[in-house]
Scaffold this active site. Structure first.
Site, short mmCIF file in Angstrom:
data_model
loop_
_atom_site.label_atom_id
_atom_site.label_comp_id
_atom_site.label_asym_id
_atom_site.label_seq_id
_atom_site.Cartn_x
_atom_site.Cartn_y
_atom_site.Cartn_z
N TYR A 67 0.86 -1.19 0.00
CA TYR A 67 0.00 0.00 0.00
C TYR A 67 0.90 1.24 0.00
O TYR A 67 1.46 1.63 1.01
CB TYR A 67 -0.94 0.02 1.21
CG TYR A 67 -1.98 -1.09 1.22
CD1 TYR A 67 -2.14 -1.95 0.14
CD2 TYR A 67 -2.82 -1.27 2.31
CE1 TYR A 67 -3.10 -2.96 0.16
CE2 TYR A 67 -3.78 -2.28 2.33
CZ TYR A 67 -3.91 -3.12 1.25
OH TYR A 67 -4.85 -4.12 1.27
N PRO A 213 -15.57 -4.21 1.94
CA PRO A 213 -16.82 -4.46 2.68
C PRO A 213 -17.93 -3.48 2.31
O PRO A 213 -19.11 -3.77 2.49
CB PRO A 213 -16.41 -4.29 4.15
CG PRO A 213 -15.18 -3.43 4.10
CD PRO A 213 -14.48 -3.82 2.84
N LEU A 214 -17.53 -2.31 1.79
CA LEU A 214 -18.52 -1.31 1.35
C LEU A 214 -18.61 -1.25 -0.17
O LEU A 214 -19.14 -0.28 -0.72
CB LEU A 214 -18.15 0.07 1.92
CG LEU A 214 -18.10 0.17 3.44
CD1 LEU A 214 -17.56 1.52 3.89
CD2 LEU A 214 -19.49 -0.08 4.03
N GLY A 217 -17.43 1.83 -1.68
CA GLY A 217 -18.29 3.01 -1.53
C GLY A 217 -19.66 2.84 -2.16
O GLY A 217 -20.58 3.60 -1.85
N1 LIG Z 1 -6.66 -8.44 0.34
C1 LIG Z 1 -6.85 -7.70 -0.72
O1 LIG Z 1 -6.54 -8.08 -1.86
C2 LIG Z 1 -7.46 -6.35 -0.55
C3 LIG Z 1 -7.94 -5.64 -1.67
C4 LIG Z 1 -8.52 -4.37 -1.46
C5 LIG Z 1 -8.62 -3.87 -0.17
N2 LIG Z 1 -8.12 -4.58 0.89
C6 LIG Z 1 -8.26 -4.08 2.29
O2 LIG Z 1 -9.64 -3.91 2.54
C7 LIG Z 1 -9.86 -2.58 3.06
C8 LIG Z 1 -11.24 -2.12 2.67
O3 LIG Z 1 -11.38 -2.03 1.27
P1 LIG Z 1 -11.41 -0.65 0.51
O4 LIG Z 1 -10.91 0.43 1.41
O5 LIG Z 1 -10.70 -0.82 -0.80
O6 LIG Z 1 -12.95 -0.49 0.15
P2 LIG Z 1 -14.27 -0.28 1.04
O7 LIG Z 1 -13.95 -0.33 2.49
O8 LIG Z 1 -15.31 -1.21 0.50
O9 LIG Z 1 -14.73 1.19 0.62
C9 LIG Z 1 -13.90 2.30 0.76
C10 LIG Z 1 -14.54 3.43 -0.02
O10 LIG Z 1 -15.79 3.77 0.59
C11 LIG Z 1 -15.80 5.13 0.96
N3 LIG Z 1 -16.44 5.19 2.28
C12 LIG Z 1 -16.02 4.60 3.43
N4 LIG Z 1 -16.88 4.86 4.43
C13 LIG Z 1 -17.86 5.62 3.91
C14 LIG Z 1 -19.02 6.21 4.47
N5 LIG Z 1 -19.34 6.05 5.75
N6 LIG Z 1 -19.81 6.96 3.66
C15 LIG Z 1 -19.50 7.13 2.35
N7 LIG Z 1 -18.40 6.59 1.76
C16 LIG Z 1 -17.59 5.85 2.54
C17 LIG Z 1 -14.36 5.56 1.03
O11 LIG Z 1 -14.23 6.93 0.70
P3 LIG Z 1 -13.70 8.02 1.80
O12 LIG Z 1 -12.24 7.82 1.91
O13 LIG Z 1 -14.11 9.31 1.21
O14 LIG Z 1 -14.44 7.71 3.09
C18 LIG Z 1 -13.71 4.69 -0.05
O15 LIG Z 1 -13.85 5.27 -1.31
C19 LIG Z 1 -8.72 -1.78 2.44
O16 LIG Z 1 -8.56 -0.53 3.08
C20 LIG Z 1 -7.58 -2.73 2.57
O17 LIG Z 1 -7.08 -2.70 3.89
C21 LIG Z 1 -7.57 -5.79 0.72
#
Ligand SMILES: NC(=O)c1ccc[n+]([C@@H]2O[C@H](COP(=O)([O-])OP(=O)(O)OC[C@H]3O[C@@H](n4cnc5c(N)ncnc54)[C@H](OP(=O)(O)O)[C@@H]3O)[C@@H](O)[C@H]2O)c1
Length: 289
Positions: A67, A213-214, A217
């Site tokens: 990251y 998980p979201l 977004g």
């Molecule tokens: N193992 C793997 O291959 C892999 C792949 C991808 C991700 N990951 C891990 O999984 C974690 C979660 O995935 P992710 O961060 O990619 O996606 P996510 O948690 O599904 O969604 C994050 C997105 O949602 C928005 N968001 C979050 N809370 C919100 C709210 N309350 N209201 C409106 N928008 C909201 C964020 O924007 P804002 O910043 O504006 O809040 C961001 O754009 C990552 O941070 C990483 O640690 C692992």
């Protein structure tokens, strides 16, 4: 309303029956620059988000060497060191980064070992609490990759071993080599391809860490398919998505990512929501992609 220790309301899970984590964690991918590349525009803000997560009682922080690369781990150290005794930093190795949005798996033993050493140094710890194989490199036998993690564990450099993006057969093969304490796969209310794996990990007492998980977004914000239900309850759509995950399996450990303190507060407050059976039935029909 979020306050100190709100995350504890999500309950606890013990990795391998020993290491306690709050079931609602935090993922750090959104703290880096666009495309998971470089530093964000405002690193101080990222550090405030990390400190706020800990203030809210979150003690499972997911990250990876890739990251940034290196950026998320550096920010964690700068924001949180010296660490609270119960903080579990879950990092990963197994991806190289040729550029923004580009992720290339490399599972050679020398590389995984080097990356573990680099994460130990960057995070400034003697032992990594949870070390996850970010991807199984198809060019290297899975047994060799997991075997390298087992060696690192035997040497005391990592405590728990996790895998990411595996199927049940791969998990079973890995379990013959080492104790696997977590699995991290794509999973959310709108994408339930991993349902059988979620059930398998729950039966085996393995933590299941759903990434996206979201749905990056799509399940949060005003356009979410969860908006109507959220409005009725006077909560945010993201909270419905996270509460659903927490109720889906007792070993589910969501790690929503955000770069915003207000979103973090909102997400952590999902710990306090309990969905009714009829709400769960409606949610089972939701698909977003
Ligand atoms: N193992 C793997 O291959 C892999 C792949 C991808 C991700 N990951 C891990 O999984 C974690 C979660 O995935 P992710 O961060 O990619 O996606 P996510 O948690 O599904 O969604 C994050 C997105 O949602 C928005 N968001 C979050 N809370 C919100 C709210 N309350 N209201 C409106 N928008 C909201 C964020 O924007 P804002 O910043 O504006 O809040 C961001 O754009 C990552 O941070 C990483 O640690 C692992």
């Amino acid at each position: 309303m979020t306050s100190k220790n709100t995350a504890r309301e999500s309950g606890q899970f013990h990795l391998a029956g020993t290491t306690a984590v709050t079931r609602l964690g935090y993922g750090t991918l959104q703290l880096t620059g666009p495309g998971g590349w470089g530093y964000p525009k405002d690193p101080d803000k990222s550090m405030r988000v990390l400190r706020r997560a800990v203030d809210l009682g979150v003690n499972l922080i997911d990250t990876a060497d890739s990251y940034g690369p290196e950026v998320a781990e550096n920010l964690i150290r700068e924001a949180l060191y010296p660490y609270a005794e119960n903080l579990v930093i879950a990092t990963k190795a197994g991806f190289t980064r040729p550029g923004p949005k580009r992720w290339v798996p490399v599972g050679l033993p020398e590389y995984l070992r080097q990356q573990a050493e680099m994460s130990l140094r960057r995070l400034n710890v003697d032992c990594i609490s949870l070390f996850q194989l970010h991807r199984v490199d198809p060019r290297v036998p899975l047994e060799v990759q997991v075997g390298t993690l087992k060696e690192l564990q035997d040497e005391g450099k990592i405590r728990h071993i996790g895998l990411s993006e595996v199927d049940i057969q791969q998990l079973k093969r890995a379990q013959r080599i080492a104790r696997i304490d977590s699995v991290q796969n794509l999973y959310n209310l709108g994408n339930r391809v991993a349902d059988p794996l979620v059930d398998y990990t729950e039966r085996a007492g393995i933590g299941f860490i759903p990434w996206h998980p979201l749905a990056t977004g799509a399940l949060a914000g005003h356009d979410s398919p969860l908006s109507a239900m959220a409005k009725k309850r006077n909560v945010a759509p993201s909270q419905i998505a996270l509460a659903w995950l927490l109720q889906r399996s007792s070993t589910m450990l969501p790690i929503p990512g955000t770069s915003s303190i207000s979103h973090l507060d909102e997400n952590v407050a999902a710990s306090e929501i309990s969905l009714t059976n009829s709400e769960l039935q409606i949610l089972n029909g939701v698909r977003v992609y």
